[in-house]
Write a protein that holds these residues in place. Structure first.
Motif, mmCIF file in Angstrom:
data_model
loop_
_atom_site.group_PDB
_atom_site.id
_atom_site.type_symbol
_atom_site.label_atom_id
_atom_site.label_comp_id
_atom_site.label_asym_id
_atom_site.label_seq_id
_atom_site.Cartn_x
_atom_site.Cartn_y
_atom_site.Cartn_z
ATOM 1 N N LEU A 1 0.813 -1.208 0.000
ATOM 2 C CA LEU A 1 0.000 0.000 0.000
ATOM 3 C C LEU A 1 0.848 1.261 0.000
ATOM 4 C CD1 LEU A 1 -2.917 -0.760 2.512
ATOM 5 C CD2 LEU A 1 -3.092 -0.461 0.036
ATOM 6 N N VAL A 2 0.442 2.230 -0.804
ATOM 7 C CA VAL A 2 1.067 3.543 -0.789
ATOM 8 C C VAL A 2 0.576 4.335 0.420
ATOM 9 C CG1 VAL A 2 1.297 5.727 -2.047
ATOM 10 C CG2 VAL A 2 1.288 3.551 -3.300
ATOM 11 N N ARG A 3 -0.699 4.148 0.762
ATOM 12 C CA ARG A 3 -1.329 4.805 1.907
ATOM 13 C C ARG A 3 -2.441 3.898 2.417
ATOM 14 N NH1 ARG A 3 -3.140 7.077 -2.807
ATOM 15 N NH2 ARG A 3 -1.316 8.430 -2.853
ATOM 16 N N ASP A 4 -2.972 4.196 3.613
ATOM 17 C CA ASP A 4 -4.108 3.437 4.130
ATOM 18 C C ASP A 4 -5.241 3.462 3.119
ATOM 19 O OD1 ASP A 4 -2.679 3.011 6.416
ATOM 20 O OD2 ASP A 4 -3.825 4.399 7.661
ATOM 21 N N SER A 5 -5.913 2.333 2.974
ATOM 22 C CA SER A 5 -7.001 2.193 2.002
ATOM 23 C C SER A 5 -8.335 2.116 2.741
ATOM 24 C CB SER A 5 -6.782 0.928 1.165
ATOM 25 O OG SER A 5 -7.912 0.647 0.368
ATOM 26 N N THR A 6 -9.215 3.084 2.502
ATOM 27 C CA THR A 6 -10.496 3.127 3.212
ATOM 28 C C THR A 6 -11.583 2.397 2.438
ATOM 29 O OG1 THR A 6 -11.082 5.251 2.202
ATOM 30 C CG2 THR A 6 -9.945 5.302 4.328
ATOM 31 N N ILE A 7 -12.536 1.846 3.188
ATOM 32 C CA ILE A 7 -13.695 1.150 2.622
ATOM 33 C C ILE A 7 -14.919 1.967 2.996
ATOM 34 C CG2 ILE A 7 -14.995 -1.013 2.562
ATOM 35 C CD1 ILE A 7 -12.332 -2.294 3.721
#
Length: 291
Positions: free
Chosen positions: A251-257
């Motif tokens: 991941l480049v950054r946190d991934s939100t759902i």
């Protein structure tokens, strides 16, 4: 008005109180996995409070499955506390992760062995064997977005997404270092699913395509969030989960759902592996079997 400033990344005092109040709820006063009293640990990306013994098993699964934090000793972010509050604690989480325990099945107890805890916790969270079957076996669309690379020597023309049993591929975009596909690729998620494998290729007309990089997408956070909010039409637009960036993933950054207009969607930005540089952006959409 107070001029006090709080350290960047540290939770606000209000959220710290929220975490302590959540821990004091009666259903959170025992470990979500073995029932041991007075748990002092939590899985920040699952939303459960756990004891020290179960904490060790959770840590062994890796942060992509369970990010373990001490309620009293570790630093929490506002996002992590907000997610714990959204889940609601052990009863709400267990209603999802233990929805279909086999008849006669016994959960581990406070004095159970490490092996018993390991087998149960892996089955519960990593393999997700106790989730509602109709939601374990589901489909989703992958709407492919943009891919960027500073590798000027090759053209990144197409990429492929694979699960254990199926493989799909975008169309080829010729002579473009920064292609945008805007395509939907459909994959069904089998009962015993693993990570999705994404591969980027340079298309060659007269020889085999050259692989330009790859990455894996862990869909466990998406499955868990979509299961927790089964009837999404009941909710407005809101964040319901997160896949956290760590050393164990790309991941480049946190991934939100998020729930967006009655659909469960997740935006993922990945750094390609086994290549000098390159990133790919993907949007996942969860589609239950009845749609």
């Amino acid at each position: 008005m107070s001029n006090q400033q709080y350290e960047y990344g540290r939770p606000s005092p209000g959220n710290l109180r929220k975490l302590k109040e959540l821990l004091l709820k009666s259903d959170n006063r025992t470990c979500a996995d073995c029932g041991a009293p007075d748990p002092k640990w939590a899985s920040a990306n699952i939303g459960v409070f756990i004891c020290l013994k179960c904490c060790g098993v959770h840590r062994s699964l890796g942060t992509h499955i369970s990010k373990v934090l001490s309620v009293t000793l570790d630093d929490w972010s506002d996002d992590e506390i907000d997610f714990m509050s959204e889940v609601g604690g052990n009863i709400s989480a267990n209603a999802i992760y233990e929805a279909y325990l086999p008849k006669g099945f016994s959960k581990p107890g406070p004095n159970s062995s490490h092996e018993e805890r390991m087998n149960f916790i892996r089955s519960k969270y990593e393999l997700q064997e106790f989730l509602k079957p109709s939601l374990r076996i589901a489909s989703f669309a992958s709407a492919m977005s943009s891919l960027n690379s500073s590798d000027s020597g090759k053209n990144m023309d197409s990429f492929r997404v694979m699960s254990k049993k199926t493989k799909v591929q975008t169309t080829v975009i010729n002579s473009n270092l920064n292609p945008v596909w805007n395509e939907e690729l459909m994959l069904s998620v089998p009962q015993n699913y693993g990570a999705l494998k994404l591969q980027v290729f340079d298309h060659d007309t007269f020889s085999a395509d050259d692989i330009m990089g790859e990455a894996e997408i862990d869909i466990q956070p998406l499955v868990a969030a979509a299961t927790a909010f089964e009837d999404v039409d009941m909710y407005g637009n809101m964040q319901i989960g997160k896949w956290l960036k760590s050393a164990d993933n790309a991941l480049v950054r946190d991934s939100t759902i998020n729930i967006i207009d009655g659909k469960v969607k997740q935006e993922v930005s990945l750094k390609l592996q086994n290549v000098e540089s390159g990133e790919v952006d993907v949007e996942l959409e969860w589609m239950p079997l009845d749609q």
